[in-house]
Write an enzyme that holds these catalytic residues in place. Sequence first.
Site, PDB file in Angstrom:
ATOM      1  N   TYR A 147       5.165 -44.460 -11.387  1.00  0.00           N
ATOM      2  CA  TYR A 147       4.856 -45.888 -11.656  1.00  0.00           C
ATOM      3  C   TYR A 147       3.833 -46.146 -10.800  1.00  0.00           C
ATOM      4  CZ  TYR A 147       5.509 -51.044 -11.789  1.00  0.00           C
ATOM      5  OH  TYR A 147       5.371 -52.116 -12.075  1.00  0.00           O
ATOM      6  N   GLU A 205       0.014 -52.663 -15.611  1.00  0.00           N
ATOM      7  CA  GLU A 205       0.868 -51.816 -15.223  1.00  0.00           C
ATOM      8  C   GLU A 205       1.116 -50.625 -16.201  1.00  0.00           C
ATOM      9  OE1 GLU A 205       5.621 -52.839 -14.591  1.00  0.00           O
ATOM     10  OE2 GLU A 205       4.911 -52.648 -16.692  1.00  0.00           O
TER      11      GLU A 205
END
Length: 413
Positions: A110, A198
């Site tokens: 991530y 993101e």
Amino acid sequence: MKIHEYQGKAVLRKFGVKVPEGEPAFTPEEALAIGNRLGYPCVVKSQIHAGGRGKGGGVKLAKTREDVEALTRQMLGMTLVTHQTGPEGRVVKRVLIEQGMKLEGSREMYLAIVMDRDSQRPVVMASSEGGVDIEETAANNPKAILKQYVDPAVGFQAFQARQIAFGLGLPNAVVGQAVQFIRALYEAFEKTDSSLLEINPWLLTADGVLYALDAKINFDDNALDRHPDLRAYRDLDEEEPLEVEASKHSLNYIKLPGGNVGCMVNGAGLAMATMDIIKLAGGAPANFLDVGGGANADQIKNAFRILMADKDVKAVFINIFGGILRCDVLAEGVIAAVRDLGVKVPIVVRMKGNNEALGKEMLLDSGFAFQTADNMMVAAKKVVAAVSGASQKAKPRAKAVSKAPAKAKGGRK
């Protein structure tokens, strides 16, 4: 402003961030043509402004040309429900056809950049746990999230990127590539005036190549004048219709689920305080509507039209500080809106400041049943009571009317 995944990846490509090859499709025929160019297997990904698409059935692997056409027909027009859309879901109107990636031996991580309110700086976040909701990771294992805060005057430094790479335990052979990837990502974040960028998952393939397998980007609306190319990415179909209409009149409007008190204010801080005090008085705000300091009578009227288009609104609370927006200008717009739009719901007005006395006099002389108050809590209680009265109006009003003649003849004290 939110954009679709395929648009976000197009932005990242311009800054040298490695993303899978792919193109958007609006018809099964377009999807088939793209799939034939990319080769099989490929991935069909529904494009909506919400996460959790995979769990909702919006991301599928197409192994053949027949698959890509059939899956596209299945997805286009479907209502996709995820944990971010709410139970009403979103209608899919476009898909992304993307090259298939070999996941055997790969690693999903991530990576994100957001604005941190506490430090008032951008923060680069990373986690070895990719491909899952980062909220779950933050709640269950907060130590798994690495953070590097960025001094805007200095910028994101190479040593910070290396600390992230080492913290994730990336192989030494990949560290240099990771540093270049993260710094390119930060450059994209900074130069596009993003508020969120993101990558989930951030993929390290078995042969040691890093990819942004997904991309979510939000831009600061206030900076869009500097980025006309990014403004073109706006998809009005993905936005609340009333919010779109409000933006046409330079009004800041956000609908709130479950509320029944329409709010009209000038200033974001006052809007937040107004919503809080409605809750404190036992009510529920139906919206956030900031008309701004420079609003005129026409904007006030348009604001009222937007409020009245929401069928959940049972009463309106107008809370205005008369600074740049004079109280008499507000009163003029409110009176015109009630007259021209035929507003039937109760309206409570609290105004303080420039031309306050004149504004109140205009409301009083208008002939309409405006309720006024000088105190915010008093006004909030009045509007909550008005909502309660509106929901129970049938029986009480019928009794009052039937007894009126007796009172007029003096037969009832």
